[in-house]
Design a protein around this motif. Structure first.
Motif, PDB file in Angstrom:
ATOM      1  N   ARG A  49       8.533  -2.876  13.051  1.00 31.44           N
ATOM      2  CA  ARG A  49       7.283  -3.489  12.187  1.00 31.44           C
ATOM      3  C   ARG A  49       6.529  -2.575  11.578  1.00 31.44           C
ATOM      4  O   ARG A  49       5.963  -2.795  10.512  1.00 31.44           O
ATOM      5  CB  ARG A  49       6.556  -4.398  13.402  1.00 31.44           C
ATOM      6  CG  ARG A  49       5.360  -5.110  12.910  1.00 31.44           C
ATOM      7  CD  ARG A  49       4.416  -5.630  13.836  1.00 31.44           C
ATOM      8  NE  ARG A  49       4.132  -4.671  14.932  1.00 31.44           N
ATOM      9  CZ  ARG A  49       3.129  -3.743  14.477  1.00 31.44           C
ATOM     10  NH1 ARG A  49       2.363  -3.737  13.409  1.00 31.44           N
ATOM     11  NH2 ARG A  49       2.785  -2.822  15.369  1.00 31.44           N
ATOM     12  N   ALA A  50       6.081  -1.549  12.379  1.00 35.16           N
ATOM     13  CA  ALA A  50       5.053  -0.528  11.878  1.00 35.16           C
ATOM     14  C   ALA A  50       5.499   0.329  10.656  1.00 35.16           C
ATOM     15  O   ALA A  50       4.929   0.759   9.897  1.00 35.16           O
ATOM     16  CB  ALA A  50       4.675   0.358  12.989  1.00 35.16           C
ATOM     17  N   LEU A  76       1.194   2.216  15.402  1.00 35.39           N
ATOM     18  CA  LEU A  76       2.287   2.189  16.410  1.00 35.39           C
ATOM     19  C   LEU A  76       1.909   2.684  17.651  1.00 35.39           C
ATOM     20  O   LEU A  76       1.534   3.670  17.842  1.00 35.39           O
ATOM     21  CB  LEU A  76       3.406   3.124  15.719  1.00 35.39           C
ATOM     22  CG  LEU A  76       4.716   3.448  16.469  1.00 35.39           C
ATOM     23  CD1 LEU A  76       5.303   1.977  16.769  1.00 35.39           C
ATOM     24  CD2 LEU A  76       5.756   4.207  15.769  1.00 35.39           C
ATOM     25  N   ASP A  87       8.463  -3.051  17.641  1.00 30.67           N
ATOM     26  CA  ASP A  87       7.206  -2.489  17.215  1.00 30.67           C
ATOM     27  C   ASP A  87       7.423  -1.362  16.327  1.00 30.67           C
ATOM     28  O   ASP A  87       6.703  -1.293  15.286  1.00 30.67           O
ATOM     29  CB  ASP A  87       6.421  -2.211  18.389  1.00 30.67           C
ATOM     30  CG  ASP A  87       4.807  -1.784  17.799  1.00 30.67           C
ATOM     31  OD1 ASP A  87       4.353  -2.934  17.219  1.00 30.67           O
ATOM     32  OD2 ASP A  87       4.120  -0.914  18.332  1.00 30.67           O
ATOM     33  N   ASN A 115       3.699   1.766  20.951  1.00 24.90           N
ATOM     34  CA  ASN A 115       4.527   1.822  22.153  1.00 24.90           C
ATOM     35  C   ASN A 115       5.921   2.004  21.631  1.00 24.90           C
ATOM     36  O   ASN A 115       5.985   2.438  20.223  1.00 24.90           O
ATOM     37  CB  ASN A 115       4.488   0.497  22.928  1.00 24.90           C
ATOM     38  CG  ASN A 115       4.678  -0.701  22.054  1.00 24.90           C
ATOM     39  OD1 ASN A 115       6.255  -0.787  21.485  1.00 24.90           O
ATOM     40  ND2 ASN A 115       4.102  -1.607  21.900  1.00 24.90           N
ATOM     41  N   ASP A 151       8.571   0.377  21.882  1.00 24.88           N
ATOM     42  CA  ASP A 151       9.333  -0.562  21.784  1.00 24.88           C
ATOM     43  C   ASP A 151      10.107  -0.833  20.317  1.00 24.88           C
ATOM     44  O   ASP A 151       9.404  -0.415  19.303  1.00 24.88           O
ATOM     45  CB  ASP A 151       8.444  -1.967  21.910  1.00 24.88           C
ATOM     46  CG  ASP A 151       9.248  -3.384  21.344  1.00 24.88           C
ATOM     47  OD1 ASP A 151      10.493  -3.417  22.181  1.00 24.88           O
ATOM     48  OD2 ASP A 151       8.871  -3.992  20.750  1.00 24.88           O
TER      49      ASP A 151
END
Length: 81
Positions: free
Chosen positions: A52-53, A42, A49, A44, A46
């Motif tokens: 997703r992580a 991970l 993101d 950033n 965002d």
């Protein structure tokens, strides 16, 4: 048992661990030792993101590591919270 590690960091605190991961993932001994385990990054703040992580993680099987030189980087600390 721990099956997933999420490394949280920005800049060099992200790039260093990712570089090592990429360099060592094809080593036969490393691949055998990490079988059944996942490493996610991970890097950033965002929201896409972050999702997703962290998507599908089991808190009982996940270790989150905060990587920082100073622990004052705003983005890293935001993700740490």
């Amino acid at each position: 048992p721990l099956t997933t590690v999420v490394a949280v960091g920005i800049g060099g605190s992200y790039l260093g661990p990712e570089f090592l991961f990429e360099a060592l993932k094809t080593d036969p001994a490393g691949a055998a030792a990490s079988k059944g385990r996942t490493l996610r990054f991970l890097a950033n703040v965002d929201p896409v993101d972050f999702k997703r992580a962290t998507e599908g993680l089991d808190p009982e099987e996940t270790l989150v590591i905060i990587v920082s030189k100073t622990f004052t980087t705003a983005e890293t600390m935001l993700n740490a919270r």
